[in-house]
Write a protein that holds these residues in place. Sequence first.
Motif, PDB file in Angstrom:
ATOM      1  N   GLU A  50      40.764  53.738  27.453  1.00 34.36           N
ATOM      2  CA  GLU A  50      40.478  55.277  27.806  1.00 34.36           C
ATOM      3  C   GLU A  50      41.891  56.180  28.076  1.00 34.36           C
ATOM      4  OE1 GLU A  50      37.881  55.797  30.938  1.00 34.36           O
ATOM      5  OE2 GLU A  50      36.173  55.154  29.683  1.00 34.36           O
ATOM      6  N   GLN A  51      42.689  55.407  28.690  1.00 32.73           N
ATOM      7  CA  GLN A  51      44.116  55.901  28.873  1.00 32.73           C
ATOM      8  C   GLN A  51      44.570  55.934  27.546  1.00 32.73           C
ATOM      9  OE1 GLN A  51      45.201  57.609  31.610  1.00 32.73           O
ATOM     10  NE2 GLN A  51      46.497  58.288  30.311  1.00 32.73           N
ATOM     11  N   ALA A  52      44.770  54.863  26.866  1.00 31.12           N
ATOM     12  CA  ALA A  52      45.369  54.676  25.640  1.00 31.12           C
ATOM     13  C   ALA A  52      44.950  55.791  24.509  1.00 31.12           C
ATOM     14  CB  ALA A  52      45.355  53.404  25.042  1.00 31.12           C
ATOM     15  N   TYR A  53      43.643  55.848  24.756  1.00 36.26           N
ATOM     16  CA  TYR A  53      43.132  57.064  23.533  1.00 36.26           C
ATOM     17  C   TYR A  53      43.473  58.288  23.927  1.00 36.26           C
ATOM     18  CZ  TYR A  53      39.622  59.906  21.110  1.00 36.26           C
ATOM     19  OH  TYR A  53      38.784  60.595  20.353  1.00 36.26           O
ATOM     20  N   LYS A  54      43.512  58.604  25.296  1.00 35.24           N
ATOM     21  CA  LYS A  54      43.997  60.000  25.746  1.00 35.24           C
ATOM     22  C   LYS A  54      45.479  60.205  25.350  1.00 35.24           C
ATOM     23  CE  LYS A  54      40.909  60.466  29.656  1.00 35.24           C
ATOM     24  NZ  LYS A  54      40.777  60.421  31.097  1.00 35.24           N
ATOM     25  N   ASP A  55      46.242  59.133  25.605  1.00 30.78           N
ATOM     26  CA  ASP A  55      47.724  59.236  25.326  1.00 30.78           C
ATOM     27  C   ASP A  55      48.058  59.569  23.817  1.00 30.78           C
ATOM     28  OD1 ASP A  55      48.263  58.822  27.856  1.00 30.78           O
ATOM     29  OD2 ASP A  55      48.868  56.729  27.878  1.00 30.78           O
ATOM     30  N   ALA A  56      47.110  58.845  22.944  1.00 34.50           N
ATOM     31  CA  ALA A  56      47.190  58.866  21.585  1.00 34.50           C
ATOM     32  C   ALA A  56      47.035  60.271  21.093  1.00 34.50           C
ATOM     33  CB  ALA A  56      46.374  57.890  20.752  1.00 34.50           C
ATOM     34  N   GLN A  57      45.750  60.804  21.707  1.00 33.70           N
ATOM     35  CA  GLN A  57      45.415  62.228  21.260  1.00 33.70           C
ATOM     36  C   GLN A  57      46.535  63.092  21.752  1.00 33.70           C
ATOM     37  OE1 GLN A  57      41.353  62.691  23.635  1.00 33.70           O
ATOM     38  NE2 GLN A  57      40.708  63.471  21.404  1.00 33.70           N
ATOM     39  N   LYS A  58      47.140  63.142  22.694  1.00 34.68           N
ATOM     40  CA  LYS A  58      48.303  63.967  23.093  1.00 34.68           C
ATOM     41  C   LYS A  58      49.450  63.700  22.276  1.00 34.68           C
ATOM     42  CE  LYS A  58      47.024  64.203  28.133  1.00 34.68           C
ATOM     43  NZ  LYS A  58      47.562  63.940  29.559  1.00 34.68           N
ATOM     44  N   ALA A  59      49.752  62.399  22.052  1.00 34.88           N
ATOM     45  CA  ALA A  59      51.107  62.063  21.130  1.00 34.88           C
ATOM     46  C   ALA A  59      50.914  62.617  19.770  1.00 34.88           C
ATOM     47  CB  ALA A  59      51.445  60.840  21.532  1.00 34.88           C
ATOM     48  N   GLU A  60      49.544  62.161  19.173  1.00 30.62           N
ATOM     49  CA  GLU A  60      49.344  62.045  17.470  1.00 30.62           C
ATOM     50  C   GLU A  60      48.081  62.714  17.383  1.00 30.62           C
ATOM     51  OE1 GLU A  60      51.447  61.652  15.247  1.00 30.62           O
ATOM     52  OE2 GLU A  60      53.132  61.050  16.249  1.00 30.62           O
ATOM     53  N   PRO A  61      47.881  63.889  17.715  1.00 25.21           N
ATOM     54  CA  PRO A  61      46.378  64.232  17.580  1.00 25.21           C
ATOM     55  C   PRO A  61      45.731  64.101  16.220  1.00 25.21           C
ATOM     56  CG  PRO A  61      47.963  66.115  17.875  1.00 25.21           C
ATOM     57  CD  PRO A  61      48.695  64.907  18.096  1.00 25.21           C
ATOM     58  N   GLY A  62      46.710  64.526  15.042  1.00 29.66           N
ATOM     59  CA  GLY A  62      46.337  64.403  13.723  1.00 29.66           C
ATOM     60  C   GLY A  62      46.004  63.027  13.353  1.00 29.66           C
TER      61      GLY A  62
END
Length: 199
Positions: free
Chosen positions: A42-54
């Motif tokens: 969940e944390q990795a997914y949240k971080d990915a959304q912030k860093a590379e939303p596209g």
Amino acid sequence: HLLQLGPLVAAGPASRMDATGEFLALLERLRSNDNVARDAAEQAYKDAQKAEPGQVLTALAKCLDPSSCTDAVVRTQAATLLRRACVLVGPNETAWTRANAAVQGQIRLGLFQALEVEPSQQVRKILVSGIVVVASHAEAPWQELIPGAFVLAQSSNESHKEAALRLLAELMGTSYTQEILARRQELGTLVSTGLTLTA
């Protein structure tokens, strides 16, 4: 075919993991019964959304293609996460609002393509909900949305008709209402075929 998936995370020259496999593994960990593994995912997914939303949105859209993702559980999860990534709660940004116009255009196309080929009624319902969310949060009108919905409704495929009528019904009360009502005669013909929307 749906969108070509770029790398979800930047890979060094010595690490070129297949992005689709990497993202599918992340989705699997998000469904894990292991609390530690799930929390980390969940944390990795949240971080990915912030860093590379596209990249996240594109990866989710890729997972909607039944020809490359045969597991309906994964497609259900991807459709749900994609819808949530587009929902704007309060003044906060979402992955959708932070993605550029090109990615947003690809996601709109990907959602419609997925709706056309999705065999599961449950997943189609979530896709319809996702399309409505995207349409409601678009800065500019989705020009192809209503024409595309009517084309889908005129298909000889009953699942296409059901999905299209559900989509048109859910768009009533939005900024697309007038465009739908402008085609009321066509809509009346579709409804009079005896099709009924399931709950």
